[in-house]
Enzyme design. Structure first.
Site, PDB file in Angstrom:
ATOM      1  N   ASP A  51       0.856  -1.187   0.000  1.00 50.11           N
ATOM      2  CA  ASP A  51       0.000   0.000   0.000  1.00 50.11           C
ATOM      3  C   ASP A  51       0.894   1.239   0.000  1.00 50.11           C
ATOM      4  O   ASP A  51       1.487   1.594   1.020  1.00 50.11           O
ATOM      5  CB  ASP A  51      -0.910  -0.012   1.237  1.00 50.11           C
ATOM      6  CG  ASP A  51      -1.862   1.175   1.237  1.00 50.11           C
ATOM      7  OD1 ASP A  51      -1.647   2.133   0.443  1.00 50.11           O
ATOM      8  OD2 ASP A  51      -2.811   1.152   2.027  1.00 50.11           O
ATOM      9  N   ALA A 117      -4.840  14.695 -18.603  1.00 54.43           N
ATOM     10  CA  ALA A 117      -5.477  15.834 -19.269  1.00 54.43           C
ATOM     11  C   ALA A 117      -6.424  16.559 -18.316  1.00 54.43           C
ATOM     12  O   ALA A 117      -6.829  17.696 -18.592  1.00 54.43           O
ATOM     13  CB  ALA A 117      -6.240  15.345 -20.498  1.00 54.43           C
ATOM     14  N   TYR A 147      -9.223  15.223  -8.357  1.00 52.30           N
ATOM     15  CA  TYR A 147      -8.261  14.410  -9.128  1.00 52.30           C
ATOM     16  C   TYR A 147      -7.276  15.281  -9.927  1.00 52.30           C
ATOM     17  O   TYR A 147      -6.065  15.065  -9.903  1.00 52.30           O
ATOM     18  CB  TYR A 147      -9.058  13.496 -10.056  1.00 52.30           C
ATOM     19  CG  TYR A 147      -8.255  12.626 -10.972  1.00 52.30           C
ATOM     20  CD1 TYR A 147      -7.559  11.525 -10.501  1.00 52.30           C
ATOM     21  CD2 TYR A 147      -8.210  12.888 -12.351  1.00 52.30           C
ATOM     22  CE1 TYR A 147      -6.838  10.711 -11.369  1.00 52.30           C
ATOM     23  CE2 TYR A 147      -7.500  12.075 -13.219  1.00 52.30           C
ATOM     24  CZ  TYR A 147      -6.814  10.989 -12.717  1.00 52.30           C
ATOM     25  OH  TYR A 147      -6.104  10.190 -13.576  1.00 52.30           O
ATOM     26  N   THR A 217     -17.089  16.100 -26.281  1.00 55.08           N
ATOM     27  CA  THR A 217     -16.029  15.520 -27.140  1.00 55.08           C
ATOM     28  C   THR A 217     -14.776  15.156 -26.348  1.00 55.08           C
ATOM     29  O   THR A 217     -14.476  15.764 -25.309  1.00 55.08           O
ATOM     30  CB  THR A 217     -15.623  16.517 -28.241  1.00 55.08           C
ATOM     31  OG1 THR A 217     -15.294  17.765 -27.615  1.00 55.08           O
ATOM     32  CG2 THR A 217     -16.726  16.708 -29.257  1.00 55.08           C
ATOM     33  N   ARG A 282     -12.605  18.219 -25.127  1.00 58.03           N
ATOM     34  CA  ARG A 282     -11.176  18.094 -24.767  1.00 58.03           C
ATOM     35  C   ARG A 282     -10.445  17.382 -25.887  1.00 58.03           C
ATOM     36  O   ARG A 282     -10.914  16.374 -26.410  1.00 58.03           O
ATOM     37  CB  ARG A 282     -11.040  17.300 -23.462  1.00 58.03           C
ATOM     38  CG  ARG A 282      -9.600  17.019 -23.073  1.00 58.03           C
ATOM     39  CD  ARG A 282      -9.511  16.320 -21.738  1.00 58.03           C
ATOM     40  NE  ARG A 282      -9.819  17.208 -20.636  1.00 58.03           N
ATOM     41  CZ  ARG A 282     -10.220  16.789 -19.431  1.00 58.03           C
ATOM     42  NH1 ARG A 282     -10.385  15.502 -19.192  1.00 58.03           N
ATOM     43  NH2 ARG A 282     -10.466  17.654 -18.475  1.00 58.03           N
TER      44      ARG A 282
HETATM   45  P1  NAD Z   1      -5.847   1.733 -12.897  1.00 60.43           P
HETATM   46  O1  NAD Z   1      -6.849   2.122 -11.855  1.00 60.43           O
HETATM   47  O2  NAD Z   1      -6.167   0.565 -13.763  1.00 60.43           O
HETATM   48  O3  NAD Z   1      -4.434   1.489 -12.228  1.00 60.43           O
HETATM   49  C1  NAD Z   1      -4.003   2.155 -11.076  1.00 60.43           C
HETATM   50  C2  NAD Z   1      -3.482   1.120 -10.108  1.00 60.43           C
HETATM   51  O4  NAD Z   1      -3.015   1.785  -8.925  1.00 60.43           O
HETATM   52  C3  NAD Z   1      -4.564   0.131  -9.657  1.00 60.43           C
HETATM   53  O5  NAD Z   1      -4.220  -1.202  -9.983  1.00 60.43           O
HETATM   54  C4  NAD Z   1      -4.648   0.345  -8.168  1.00 60.43           C
HETATM   55  O6  NAD Z   1      -4.911  -0.847  -7.417  1.00 60.43           O
HETATM   56  C5  NAD Z   1      -3.275   0.919  -7.850  1.00 60.43           C
HETATM   57  N1  NAD Z   1      -3.287   1.598  -6.561  1.00 60.43           N
HETATM   58  C6  NAD Z   1      -4.259   2.411  -6.071  1.00 60.43           C
HETATM   59  N2  NAD Z   1      -3.974   2.764  -4.811  1.00 60.43           N
HETATM   60  C7  NAD Z   1      -2.796   2.164  -4.496  1.00 60.43           C
HETATM   61  C8  NAD Z   1      -2.005   2.129  -3.329  1.00 60.43           C
HETATM   62  N3  NAD Z   1      -2.379   2.788  -2.223  1.00 60.43           N
HETATM   63  N4  NAD Z   1      -0.850   1.423  -3.346  1.00 60.43           N
HETATM   64  C9  NAD Z   1      -0.479   0.725  -4.462  1.00 60.43           C
HETATM   65  N5  NAD Z   1      -1.212   0.708  -5.599  1.00 60.43           N
HETATM   66  C10 NAD Z   1      -2.355   1.415  -5.610  1.00 60.43           C
HETATM   67  O7  NAD Z   1      -5.603   3.026 -13.773  1.00 60.43           O
HETATM   68  P2  NAD Z   1      -4.796   3.219 -15.139  1.00 60.43           P
HETATM   69  O8  NAD Z   1      -5.787   3.594 -16.163  1.00 60.43           O
HETATM   70  O9  NAD Z   1      -3.894   2.077 -15.386  1.00 60.43           O
HETATM   71  O10 NAD Z   1      -3.955   4.526 -14.787  1.00 60.43           O
HETATM   72  C11 NAD Z   1      -2.560   4.507 -14.466  1.00 60.43           C
HETATM   73  C12 NAD Z   1      -2.102   5.924 -14.180  1.00 60.43           C
HETATM   74  O11 NAD Z   1      -2.372   6.761 -15.310  1.00 60.43           O
HETATM   75  C13 NAD Z   1      -2.821   6.584 -12.990  1.00 60.43           C
HETATM   76  O12 NAD Z   1      -1.906   7.389 -12.304  1.00 60.43           O
HETATM   77  C14 NAD Z   1      -3.878   7.440 -13.660  1.00 60.43           C
HETATM   78  O13 NAD Z   1      -4.261   8.518 -12.844  1.00 60.43           O
HETATM   79  C15 NAD Z   1      -3.144   7.886 -14.913  1.00 60.43           C
HETATM   80  N6  NAD Z   1      -4.063   8.275 -15.986  1.00 60.43           N
HETATM   81  C16 NAD Z   1      -4.800   7.330 -16.658  1.00 60.43           C
HETATM   82  C17 NAD Z   1      -5.644   7.730 -17.681  1.00 60.43           C
HETATM   83  C18 NAD Z   1      -6.459   6.728 -18.458  1.00 60.43           C
HETATM   84  O14 NAD Z   1      -7.116   7.136 -19.423  1.00 60.43           O
HETATM   85  N7  NAD Z   1      -6.453   5.449 -18.118  1.00 60.43           N
HETATM   86  C19 NAD Z   1      -5.761   9.079 -18.019  1.00 60.43           C
HETATM   87  C20 NAD Z   1      -5.016  10.005 -17.320  1.00 60.43           C
HETATM   88  C21 NAD Z   1      -4.141   9.594 -16.319  1.00 60.43           C
END
Ligand code: NAD
Length: 319
Positions: A51, A117, A147, A217, A282
């Site tokens: 964690d 974004a 966020y 969008t 966006r």
């Molecule tokens: P996701 O939720 O699938 O993956 C995030 C992972 O972080 C999860 O598996 C979750 O269990 C883990 N996590 C959460 N709290 C935790 C903790 N306390 N300790 C350890 N692990 C923890 O999301 P994703 O889509 O794979 O996104 C990955 C990164 O990219 C994130 O930082 C997200 O904010 C960023 N992001 C994603 C998108 C998108 O479109 N998917 C867009 C913008 C930014």
């Protein structure tokens, strides 16, 4: 000697794909998350359940590593981030500030932070036909509440760690990443996965619910391009925040139509105006991305959605 990399959030969508890509490139990979990947086994050399809100866990995660890809975050689609602001800000602030400091103390050579974004100002995104967002337009700031503000703050923290301590940090702003092995139900899913799920579960001629009027969008980037872009950025010497996404902007209604076509079904839309829809418009400006990486995302929306739809359909049919 083999370079050792830590991927946090390796149990999540992008983290899982990134681990696979780094393994294919010959890295030694340690994955860390609070959960194991849900849909496929990890290829990481080691996978630790930790964690990362906890300081001691961050120290344990970075030990012996050369590079960090810090993807761990408490996050989800618009429905989740609009109704869990305190939780998101609490968890992600702790993860990110502890991870940065743990990386510094362990002499991490390169540190990548995944921003979003959602850091772009609301006042630039009030109409569906907005201009693509350039990196410098992040300020004056008016990020997505909760966020987005945390992401913007952590981008700055990365900059300070680079300026004050000389740790090479990278901040990448993702624009709606989608693909197979991503969450598609349960409340954290994002629009492409939610629409694929609804259409996969619908019969020919059915009506599905669409959040908002569907005229909002976005641009969407396939996950293989995302991990390629992340990797290329980490090989560069560019340390300011940079967009990573596609620059083809489409409405949610168009997205529904593309997935309907892929499915071979006739699908009607019922718009629920009470549901959150996020900003009105966006899109990503990829000028800097092209300049810095001499590259940009390649997979077309249609090809990416086809692979995603097929994977989600299979999950649903196997349940
Ligand atoms: P996701 O939720 O699938 O993956 C995030 C992972 O972080 C999860 O598996 C979750 O269990 C883990 N996590 C959460 N709290 C935790 C903790 N306390 N300790 C350890 N692990 C923890 O999301 P994703 O889509 O794979 O996104 C990955 C990164 O990219 C994130 O930082 C997200 O904010 C960023 N992001 C994603 C998108 C998108 O479109 N998917 C867009 C913008 C930014």
């Amino acid at each position: 000697m083999t370079t050792k990399v830590l991927v946090t959030g390796a149990g999540g969508f992008i983290g899982h794909h990134l681990v696979n890509e780094l393994k294919s490139k010959g890295y030694y990979v340690r994955g860390v998350d609070i959960v194991h990947p849900e849909y496929a086994a990890t290829r990481a050399d080691e996978f630790e359940i930790l964690d990362l809100r906890r300081w001691d866990a961050c120290l344990q995660a970075v030990r012996g590593m050369d590079q960090v890809y810090n993807l761990a975050a408490n996050m989800g689609g618009i429905g989740f981030i609009e109704s869990n602001k305190a939780l998101i800000v609490h968890d992600n602030t702790l993860i990110n500030i502890h991870m940065l400091e743990a990386a510094r103390l362990n002499n991490i050579k390169k540190y990548l932070y995944t921003s979003s974004a959602c850091i772009y100002p609301g006042y630039l995104q009030k109409s569906p036909d907005i201009q693509p967002l350039k990196e410098e337009q992040a300020y004056p700031a008016d990020a997505e509440d909760g966020y987005g503000w945390e992401k913007l703050y952590t981008e700055r923290a990365c900059r300070h760690y680079m300026e004050d301590y000389g740790m090479a940090t990278y901040s990448v702003r993702f624009h709606n990443i989608f693909g197979p092995l991503g969450t598609y139900d349960g409340g954290r899913e994002k629009s492409p996965a939610a629409i694929c799920r609804k259409i996969a579960m619908a019969a020919d001629g059915d009506t599905i619910e669409v959040w908002g009027d569907g005229l909002q969008t976005r641009s969407y980037c396939y996950v293989d391009d995302c991990v390629e872009g992340i990797y290329r950025l980490m090989q560069s010497d560019f340390h300011d925040p940079i967009n990573l996404g596609q620059d083809r902007m489409i409405s949610i209604n168009e997205l529904v139509d593309i997935v309907s076509k892929i499915s071979g079904k006739t699908i009607h839309r019922r718009h629920d105006l009470t549901k959150p829809q996020g900003v009105r418009g966006r899109n990503s400006d990829n000028t800097l991305l092209r300049e810095v990486l001499n590259w940009e995302p390649k997979v077309s929306l249609e090809d990416g959605l086809k692979l995603t739809y097929e994977w989600i359909s299979k999950q649903i049919n196997n349940k």
